[in-house]
Design a protein around this motif. Structure first.
Motif, PDB file in Angstrom:
ATOM      1  N   CYS A 188     -29.436 -21.072 -28.730  1.00  0.00           N
ATOM      2  CA  CYS A 188     -28.577 -22.166 -29.193  1.00  0.00           C
ATOM      3  C   CYS A 188     -27.127 -21.694 -29.293  1.00  0.00           C
ATOM      4  O   CYS A 188     -26.196 -22.429 -28.944  1.00  0.00           O
ATOM      5  CB  CYS A 188     -29.052 -22.683 -30.552  1.00  0.00           C
ATOM      6  N   ALA A 189     -26.927 -20.465 -29.786  1.00  0.00           N
ATOM      7  CA  ALA A 189     -25.574 -19.924 -29.897  1.00  0.00           C
ATOM      8  C   ALA A 189     -24.938 -19.793 -28.513  1.00  0.00           C
ATOM      9  O   ALA A 189     -23.750 -20.094 -28.325  1.00  0.00           O
ATOM     10  CB  ALA A 189     -25.604 -18.570 -30.600  1.00  0.00           C
ATOM     11  N   ALA A 190     -25.737 -19.348 -27.533  1.00  0.00           N
ATOM     12  CA  ALA A 190     -25.208 -19.205 -26.174  1.00  0.00           C
ATOM     13  C   ALA A 190     -24.796 -20.560 -25.614  1.00  0.00           C
ATOM     14  O   ALA A 190     -23.724 -20.692 -25.003  1.00  0.00           O
ATOM     15  CB  ALA A 190     -26.255 -18.561 -25.272  1.00  0.00           C
ATOM     16  N   TRP A 191     -25.624 -21.588 -25.817  1.00  0.00           N
ATOM     17  CA  TRP A 191     -25.279 -22.919 -25.302  1.00  0.00           C
ATOM     18  C   TRP A 191     -24.107 -23.524 -26.066  1.00  0.00           C
ATOM     19  O   TRP A 191     -23.282 -24.237 -25.473  1.00  0.00           O
ATOM     20  CB  TRP A 191     -26.495 -23.850 -25.354  1.00  0.00           C
ATOM     21  N   MET A 192     -24.005 -23.219 -27.363  1.00  0.00           N
ATOM     22  CA  MET A 192     -22.821 -23.665 -28.103  1.00  0.00           C
ATOM     23  C   MET A 192     -21.561 -23.075 -27.469  1.00  0.00           C
ATOM     24  O   MET A 192     -20.551 -23.772 -27.277  1.00  0.00           O
ATOM     25  CB  MET A 192     -22.924 -23.238 -29.568  1.00  0.00           C
ATOM     26  N   ALA A 193     -21.615 -21.785 -27.140  1.00  0.00           N
ATOM     27  CA  ALA A 193     -20.458 -21.131 -26.524  1.00  0.00           C
ATOM     28  C   ALA A 193     -20.113 -21.772 -25.184  1.00  0.00           C
ATOM     29  O   ALA A 193     -18.935 -22.011 -24.880  1.00  0.00           O
ATOM     30  CB  ALA A 193     -20.738 -19.639 -26.346  1.00  0.00           C
ATOM     31  N   MET A 194     -21.134 -22.076 -24.380  1.00  0.00           N
ATOM     32  CA  MET A 194     -20.868 -22.664 -23.067  1.00  0.00           C
ATOM     33  C   MET A 194     -20.346 -24.091 -23.182  1.00  0.00           C
ATOM     34  O   MET A 194     -19.426 -24.491 -22.458  1.00  0.00           O
ATOM     35  CB  MET A 194     -22.129 -22.603 -22.202  1.00  0.00           C
ATOM     36  N   HIS A 195     -20.930 -24.888 -24.078  1.00  0.00           N
ATOM     37  CA  HIS A 195     -20.442 -26.258 -24.257  1.00  0.00           C
ATOM     38  C   HIS A 195     -19.005 -26.268 -24.771  1.00  0.00           C
ATOM     39  O   HIS A 195     -18.174 -27.064 -24.306  1.00  0.00           O
ATOM     40  CB  HIS A 195     -21.341 -27.022 -25.235  1.00  0.00           C
ATOM     41  N   LEU A 196     -18.699 -25.402 -25.723  1.00  0.00           N
ATOM     42  CA  LEU A 196     -17.352 -25.368 -26.284  1.00  0.00           C
ATOM     43  C   LEU A 196     -16.334 -24.863 -25.253  1.00  0.00           C
ATOM     44  O   LEU A 196     -15.193 -25.334 -25.222  1.00  0.00           O
ATOM     45  CB  LEU A 196     -17.333 -24.498 -27.538  1.00  0.00           C
ATOM     46  N   THR A 197     -16.749 -23.926 -24.420  1.00  0.00           N
ATOM     47  CA  THR A 197     -15.880 -23.486 -23.328  1.00  0.00           C
ATOM     48  C   THR A 197     -15.591 -24.647 -22.396  1.00  0.00           C
ATOM     49  O   THR A 197     -14.449 -24.860 -21.961  1.00  0.00           O
ATOM     50  CB  THR A 197     -16.541 -22.333 -22.554  1.00  0.00           C
ATOM     51  N   HIS A 198     -16.618 -25.429 -22.087  1.00  0.00           N
ATOM     52  CA  HIS A 198     -16.484 -26.611 -21.229  1.00  0.00           C
ATOM     53  C   HIS A 198     -15.500 -27.611 -21.833  1.00  0.00           C
ATOM     54  O   HIS A 198     -14.748 -28.273 -21.117  1.00  0.00           O
ATOM     55  CB  HIS A 198     -17.864 -27.259 -21.072  1.00  0.00           C
ATOM     56  N   LEU A 199     -15.469 -27.697 -23.174  1.00  0.00           N
ATOM     57  CA  LEU A 199     -14.570 -28.617 -23.864  1.00  0.00           C
ATOM     58  C   LEU A 199     -13.191 -28.017 -24.108  1.00  0.00           C
ATOM     59  O   LEU A 199     -12.319 -28.677 -24.676  1.00  0.00           O
ATOM     60  CB  LEU A 199     -15.190 -29.042 -25.206  1.00  0.00           C
ATOM     61  N   GLY A 200     -12.995 -26.775 -23.711  1.00  0.00           N
ATOM     62  CA  GLY A 200     -11.693 -26.137 -23.865  1.00  0.00           C
ATOM     63  C   GLY A 200     -11.438 -25.552 -25.240  1.00  0.00           C
ATOM     64  O   GLY A 200     -10.283 -25.273 -25.584  1.00  0.00           O
ATOM     65  N   GLU A 201     -12.498 -25.336 -26.030  1.00  0.00           N
ATOM     66  CA  GLU A 201     -12.345 -24.787 -27.383  1.00  0.00           C
ATOM     67  C   GLU A 201     -12.734 -23.310 -27.365  1.00  0.00           C
ATOM     68  O   GLU A 201     -13.823 -22.921 -27.815  1.00  0.00           O
ATOM     69  CB  GLU A 201     -13.183 -25.581 -28.376  1.00  0.00           C
ATOM     70  N   GLY A 202     -11.834 -22.496 -26.831  1.00  0.00           N
ATOM     71  CA  GLY A 202     -12.130 -21.094 -26.615  1.00  0.00           C
ATOM     72  C   GLY A 202     -12.416 -20.296 -27.877  1.00  0.00           C
ATOM     73  O   GLY A 202     -13.291 -19.426 -27.883  1.00  0.00           O
ATOM     74  N   ALA A 203     -11.675 -20.561 -28.960  1.00  0.00           N
ATOM     75  CA  ALA A 203     -11.860 -19.777 -30.188  1.00  0.00           C
ATOM     76  C   ALA A 203     -13.252 -20.006 -30.781  1.00  0.00           C
ATOM     77  O   ALA A 203     -13.958 -19.052 -31.139  1.00  0.00           O
ATOM     78  CB  ALA A 203     -10.778 -20.148 -31.196  1.00  0.00           C
ATOM     79  N   ARG A 204     -13.648 -21.275 -30.884  1.00  0.00           N
ATOM     80  CA  ARG A 204     -14.989 -21.569 -31.415  1.00  0.00           C
ATOM     81  C   ARG A 204     -16.070 -21.011 -30.504  1.00  0.00           C
ATOM     82  O   ARG A 204     -17.093 -20.496 -30.954  1.00  0.00           O
ATOM     83  CB  ARG A 204     -15.179 -23.073 -31.569  1.00  0.00           C
ATOM     84  N   ALA A 205     -15.841 -21.106 -29.186  1.00  0.00           N
ATOM     85  CA  ALA A 205     -16.811 -20.566 -28.240  1.00  0.00           C
ATOM     86  C   ALA A 205     -16.987 -19.064 -28.451  1.00  0.00           C
ATOM     87  O   ALA A 205     -18.113 -18.540 -28.451  1.00  0.00           O
ATOM     88  CB  ALA A 205     -16.364 -20.855 -26.810  1.00  0.00           C
ATOM     89  N   GLY A 206     -15.863 -18.356 -28.654  1.00  0.00           N
ATOM     90  CA  GLY A 206     -15.931 -16.927 -28.886  1.00  0.00           C
ATOM     91  C   GLY A 206     -16.696 -16.576 -30.145  1.00  0.00           C
ATOM     92  O   GLY A 206     -17.440 -15.585 -30.189  1.00  0.00           O
ATOM     93  N   GLY A 207     -16.533 -17.392 -31.185  1.00  0.00           N
ATOM     94  CA  GLY A 207     -17.264 -17.156 -32.424  1.00  0.00           C
ATOM     95  C   GLY A 207     -18.767 -17.277 -32.242  1.00  0.00           C
ATOM     96  O   GLY A 207     -19.536 -16.445 -32.732  1.00  0.00           O
ATOM     97  N   TRP A 208     -19.178 -18.322 -31.531  1.00  0.00           N
ATOM     98  CA  TRP A 208     -20.615 -18.506 -31.293  1.00  0.00           C
ATOM     99  C   TRP A 208     -21.163 -17.416 -30.377  1.00  0.00           C
ATOM    100  O   TRP A 208     -22.306 -16.955 -30.565  1.00  0.00           O
ATOM    101  CB  TRP A 208     -20.876 -19.886 -30.701  1.00  0.00           C
TER     102      TRP A 208
END
Length: 544
Positions: free
Chosen positions: A79-99
């Protein structure tokens, strides 16, 4: 309906790709008594696929936390990996890095290897790929692919293979990269992957086919994506990108009204849950507007495309060129090409050659044409050979070598015809006409100009039609190039200051017919006002 019945209905709808029904059933069951972790994860997927990204990420967060409660560390890390990928897709790099960091920490707690280790490599791979390190990305994608193969995880294997193809393309090995894309598409079209990885692969492969000038592959895979999206009518992500790809193909094939319709749908979907469609929807709209001569609208569309974070080139530079400012266009295209990766630079080279010729800077134009020629030798696909021959012919023409220019341009014309790209084919005919004229063959030159002019008119390409018209020569003194005798009469009266009613009375026509003649005159000559028509008439001796 009981909560248990709602769960069963939601699971059934999910497995049958009825995303809205799955979302509603899981949501109702959740409100009645909560959902198990696996169903929370399904709810999150259904929400994301129906354009409810915000609530989908909330549900995915809940699934992650529920997996932690029950001690399923691999699922929580997934789930954490998919959160990172979805957030990257949305352009939210900082949150993606956290996940991503959280997922990696959880993986470090695992006693045994798990495929989630490969999923957590994907965001890191993409960071290297888009950060200008394709070789480093290729190494990491290979590691992810090894993990996917070891655990027979088809989603992971496909994503790793996709990234391998992208990195290979970035490294300049176009044919090899495209063969890898074909391989990964076998798994997608066979229905072996889940929905989100399938959509990611479809859109990435098609986009990279366009970057690699492989029009035939782009057409085939876009048709497949279109069918896939139609089978999932309530799916928002990927459907907007599909429409953007369709818009590009419509534009290339001369169906400009259809291209604008598809671009509008892509823009609408970009605001509903498919943000990756933002660039393509606005950029393709801007390209059609530019070719039609609507430069202010085109510039506005390109600026909207820039909101995505991607630079709208070469479109914006070509707007400056069309406005008569080749130096500004040169500054823009040189900077963009100088900063671009190898694949993107090749996409900019045809426009760079045109702009350098307009300045003119023949050595720079020759350098761009030779770079395209080297690419064509490495990757001799029809579209690559078409752009390389066209650039070579245009440069040779400017260098005073009309014989070799005509040969190269004729080859480009045949290739464009085979690809079904009428605008570029017509541009080649204009250049062939110029070569014929330079060789003293006025009859053949006029034939080429007239053929190109007719094609531009059919497309609605007013500036190109005016360009062809300016090169046409008519043996009849005072004849206005592409205009009919009646249109010439109307233009003469417009230049004298008469309005439509007075012109109609003079020529014994209806006002509606006069208006139609004036519209045709504007289109054929690339004009936009009566003042411009009057100026044209005086400049061409049509007022006597």
């Amino acid at each position: 309906m009981t909560a248990e019945a709602g769960l069963d209905q939601g699971r059934s709808a999910f497995h049958e790709h009825r995303w809205t029904e799955a979302f509603e059933s899981f949501r109702d069951a959740d409100q009645r008594g909560g959902l198990p972790a696996a169903d929370l994860e399904r709810l999150a997927t259904a929400e994301i696929l129906t354009g409810n990204a915000s609530s989908g990420l909330e549900s995915l967060t809940r699934a992650h936390e529920e997996y932690l409660v029950i001690g399923d560390i691999p699922a929580a890390a997934r789930c954490a990996a998919w959160m990172a990928m979805h957030l990257t897709h949305l352009g939210e790099g900082a949150r993606a890095g956290g996940w991503l960091a959280r997922g990696q920490r959880l993986v470090n707690e695992l006693a045994e290897p798990d495929p989630v280790q490969g999923f957590l490599l994907i965001p890191e791979c993409l960071g290297k790929l888009y950060g200008g390190d394709p070789q480093g990305a290729l190494r990491l994608f290979s590691q992810a692919a090894d993990i996917g193969q070891r655990f027979q995880d088809r989603d992971l294997s496909a994503l790793a293979l996709l990234g391998t193809g992208q990195a290979t393309l970035e490294l300049g090995r176009a044919e090899e990269g495209l063969r890898i894309f074909d391989e990964v598409m076998v798994a997608v079209t066979a229905g072996e992957l889940s929905a989100v990885p399938s959509g990611i692969v479809y859109c990435a492969v098609i986009g990279n086919c366009h970057v690699a000038f492989d029009l035939e592959r782009a057409l085939q895979w876009t048709a497949a994506l279109d069918r896939w999206c139609r089978d999932r009518p309530d799916m928002v992500p990927f459907s907007g990108q599909c429409q953007a790809h369709r818009a590009e193909l419509f534009r290339l094939h001369g169906a400009w009204a259809e291209a604008l319709e598809a671009a509008a749908v892509a823009q609408e979907r970009s605001g509903r849950g498919d943000p990756q469609a933002l660039y393509g929807g606005h950029y393709q709209q801007g390209e059609v507007q530019r070719l039609m001569g609507k430069l202010d609208l085109a510039e506005a569309s390109f600026l909207q495309a820039a909101r995505s974070g991607y630079e709208p080139q070469p479109g914006l530079a070509l707007v400056s060129l069309a406005r008569g400012d080749p130096k500004q266009a040169q500054t823009m295209i040189r900077r963009a090409a100088g900063l671009a990766d190898t694949a993107t630079r090749r996409h900019l080279l045809p426009a760079l050659v045109d702009i350098e010729l307009a300045v003119p800077d023949l050595p720079a134009a020759r350098q761009g044409a030779e770079e395209l020629a080297r690419f064509a030798r490495q990757c001799p696909m029809p579209m690559v050979r078409a752009v390389a021959n066209q650039a070579n012919g245009a440069v040779r023409l400017a260098e005073g070598d009309p014989g070799d220019a005509a040969q190269a341009l004729r080859q480009a014309w045949h290739l464009w015809l085979g690809l079904g790209v009428p605008y570029e084919a017509a541009r080649c005919r204009v250049l062939i006409g110029r070569a014929c004229r330079d060789l003293g063959d006025q009859t053949s030159a006029r034939m080429e100009f007239e053929a190109a002019h007719a094609e531009f008119l059919e497309l609605g390409a007013a500036p190109a039609a005016a360009w062809a018209a300016s090169l046409m020569r008519n043996d009849d003194a005072g004849a206005p190039g592409p205009l009919t005798a009646r249109e010439a009469e109307v233009l003469k009266l417009v230049a004298s200051g008469q309005g439509n009613r007075a012109i109609a009375a003079t020529l014994f026509l209806s006002e509606k017919t006069v208006a139609r003649h004036i519209s045709n005159i504007f289109l054929k000559l690339g004009l936009s006002s009566r003042a411009a028509a009057t100026r044209y008439a005086f400049e061409h001796g049509l007022t006597g």
